[in-house]
Design an enzyme around this catalytic site. Structure first.
Site, PDB file in Angstrom:
ATOM      1  N   GLU A 222       0.629  -1.255   0.196  1.00 33.89           N
ATOM      2  CA  GLU A 222      -0.035   0.196   0.080  1.00 33.89           C
ATOM      3  C   GLU A 222       1.014   0.980  -0.013  1.00 33.89           C
ATOM      4  O   GLU A 222       1.303   2.020   1.043  1.00 33.89           O
ATOM      5  CB  GLU A 222      -0.647   0.029   1.184  1.00 33.89           C
ATOM      6  CG  GLU A 222      -1.634  -1.466   1.315  1.00 33.89           C
ATOM      7  CD  GLU A 222      -3.271  -1.509  -0.178  1.00 33.89           C
ATOM      8  OE1 GLU A 222      -3.047   0.041  -0.887  1.00 33.89           O
ATOM      9  OE2 GLU A 222      -3.381  -2.659   0.064  1.00 33.89           O
ATOM     10  N   CYS A 256      -1.689   9.645   2.710  1.00 31.43           N
ATOM     11  CA  CYS A 256      -0.651   8.932   1.091  1.00 31.43           C
ATOM     12  C   CYS A 256      -1.977   9.444  -0.037  1.00 31.43           C
ATOM     13  O   CYS A 256      -1.586   8.916  -1.768  1.00 31.43           O
ATOM     14  CB  CYS A 256      -0.384   7.176   1.338  1.00 31.43           C
ATOM     15  SG  CYS A 256      -1.675   6.270   1.633  1.00 31.43           S
TER      16      CYS A 256
END
Length: 519
Positions: A222, A256
């Site tokens: 991820e 993110c």
């Protein structure tokens, strides 16, 4: 102020043996019963609830995170995820019947069994230290895996609290938290795992993927990405400004999936900037620095990295720009940029920087978005339906939030993950169970069916070949040019032209006779 547990690096001797201990527990089949998994999940829920004050204080010390944001993005997220998972776990874990390609396959009871992958290594991130660490752990527990959690050392207070929570609530022979930095992480990666789940930067993700490849260990990555937002000339400037500013000020931009830059139609630049200034004053009436609702950069190293990007930009700062290293404070800063090689565009800021690039039209925006990062983690188009549909059709990304900033990432039951350089694999909701599971294909061949299977055994004969064709050969519903021939063509292929003609004549005669009888 509550007293937090200390952060202490785990000894290398402990690291060397912990994998063997957890693997032995897995091979004892301790984690396989659904009831065991449910008990672990439920205990973790109450541990989170009972330690909510510790979690809030830890996130405040590590990131200056407001209590509201800690509840919204850390505590309630994980607790709700546990409740959802334990309610649905039996259904997720149940065997699935396989789709049939032919009727004869039903005799073999084909099914898909959900098996745990084994012992997992989970490496968390610093920006949402609780959610991005315990979220994957919830999936590992649900799937029936044993697991080691290695939180980010950059959020040491949250890491220490998680170690306390896991040690006090979960079975220590199956789940543990280990602490450390690069040496400890490297030592863990030297061991053989059945699954590695990593959340963090692409650079470290590359290292982990290479290390996992040495032992053919499956990996979920991820990662981040230079995520584009696109504002068309038909977008609502206030809506875009309000939502994108929120996306870049939550957690001081250390998200993110937030937009890294915004491509905006040249006609919308001035209206957008006006609205951005208004929204900033509405969010933080006394300024972001004095606001209790604005977080801080996690540490001095990350502060210097973000500062360097702003120092090196050739763009024009149109809003914000104030910094204070002693306080790890960086004001939300809007910068108008013209060069795609600018420091704010070529790298992920992971901070409260909002570069904008004026474009002539939507086609140019799409071209630049694909050029800067062709597989970002998120994509955020603002405009009418036709424009948004065009953006989605001509780009790629891990996820999309239309007319918003990463709302798709805020839904716990929606699978979340990247594509290409923004990551591989997905989790959350049912996907969290699946990412730690193996879909194991199973069939059962009864003894009584041996006469049907006789055709597969040598010696091979024409009779056996014809028998096999009848058993498994399907009739196409398309012609040699690849065109669909519809149900009529399918029926013709099934019965044959002559048989179909006979059937049509028979139906016609029957209808004629019925009509005569009524007369």
């Amino acid at each position: 102020m509550v007293e937090l547990p200390p952060f202490e690096h785990t000894s290398l001797d402990t690291l060397a043996t912990v994998g063997d201990t957890l693997r032995a527990s897995f091979l004892s089949h301790k984690t396989r019963p659904i009831e065991f998994r449910l008990v672990q999940l439920r205990k973790l829920y109450w541990a989170l609830k009972d330690n909510a004050e510790l979690i809030t204080e830890a996130c405040k010390l590590d990131l200056g995170k407001p209590s509201f944001e800690t509840y919204l993005t850390e505590l309630s997220w994980c607790m709700n995820d546990i409740i959802f998972m334990q309610k649905n776990l039996a259904r997720f874990a149940a065997d699935e019947s396989a789709p049939d390609i032919s009727f004869s396959n039903k005799f073999f009871a084909p099914k898909i069994r959900k098996d745990p992958l084994g012992t997992a290594l989970i490496i968390g991130a610093f920006n949402f230290p609780i959610q991005l660490s315990l979220g994957p752990l919830i999936g590992a527990i649900s799937a029936g895996c044993t697991a080691v959690l290695k939180p980010s050392e950059a959020s040491p207070h949250a890491a220490a609290v998680m170690q306390k929570i896991v040690a006090e609530s979960l079975d220590p022979s199956c789940y543990t938290v280990l602490q450390g930095a690069v040496p400890e992480t490297s030592a863990l990666l030297d061991q053989k795992w059945d699954k590695i789940f990593y959340t963090g930067s692409a650079n470290v993700g590359t290292i982990i993927a290479k290390k996992a490849a040495e032992t053919l260990t499956p990996v979920t990555l991820e990662l981040g990405g230079r995520n584009p937002a696109i504002i068309t000339k038909h977008a609502d400037p206030r809506l875009a400004a309000r939502r994108l500013l929120w996306a870049k000020t939550l957690n001081a931009g250390q998200v993110c999936v937030s937009q890294n830059f915004t491509l905006i139609d040249k006609e919308m630049v001035d209206p957008f900037l006006r609205e951005m200034k208004i929204c900033l004053s509405e969010f933080y009436p006394e300024g972001a620095r004095k606001s209790p609702d604005y977080a801080r950069i996690v540490n001095a190293r990350q502060f210097q990295r973000v500062k360097k990007m702003l120092d090196e930009t050739s763009g024009n700062i149109v809003l914000g720009g104030t910094m204070d290293e002693a306080d790890l404070f960086i004001e939300p800063t809007v910068v108008q940029v013209t060069d795609l090689n600018d420091s704010l565009i070529k790298d992920e800021s992971f901070g409260p920087l909002l570069p904008i690039i004026a474009v002539d039209d939507l086609d140019e925006a799409i071209k630049i978005a694909n050029q800067v990062h062709d597989t970002p983690l998120g994509l955020y188009p603002f405009g009418n339906k036709a424009e948004v549909d065009k953006v989605i059709a001509q780009t790629r990304s891990g996820g999309v939030s239309i007319n918003d900033g990463y709302f798709h990432a805020s839904i716990p039951t929606l699978a979340f993950g990247g594509v290409g350089t923004s990551g591989s694999g997905a989790y959350r909701g049912k996907a969290s169970f699946e990412v730690f599971s193996h879909r194991r294909s199973v069939t059962s061949t009864p003894a009584w069916i041996e006469s049907m299977l006789d055709a597969r055994y040598p010696p091979y004969t024409l009779k056996k070949g014809n028998q096999l064709k009848k058993m498994q050969e399907l009739t196409p519903d398309f012609d040699r040019q690849g065109r669909s021939i519809g149900w009529g063509g399918w029926l013709m292929g099934l019965l044959g032209v002559k048989s179909l003609a006979v059937a049509v004549v028979a139906i016609g005669i029957r209808l004629y006779l019925q009509r005569r009888s009524r007369l």
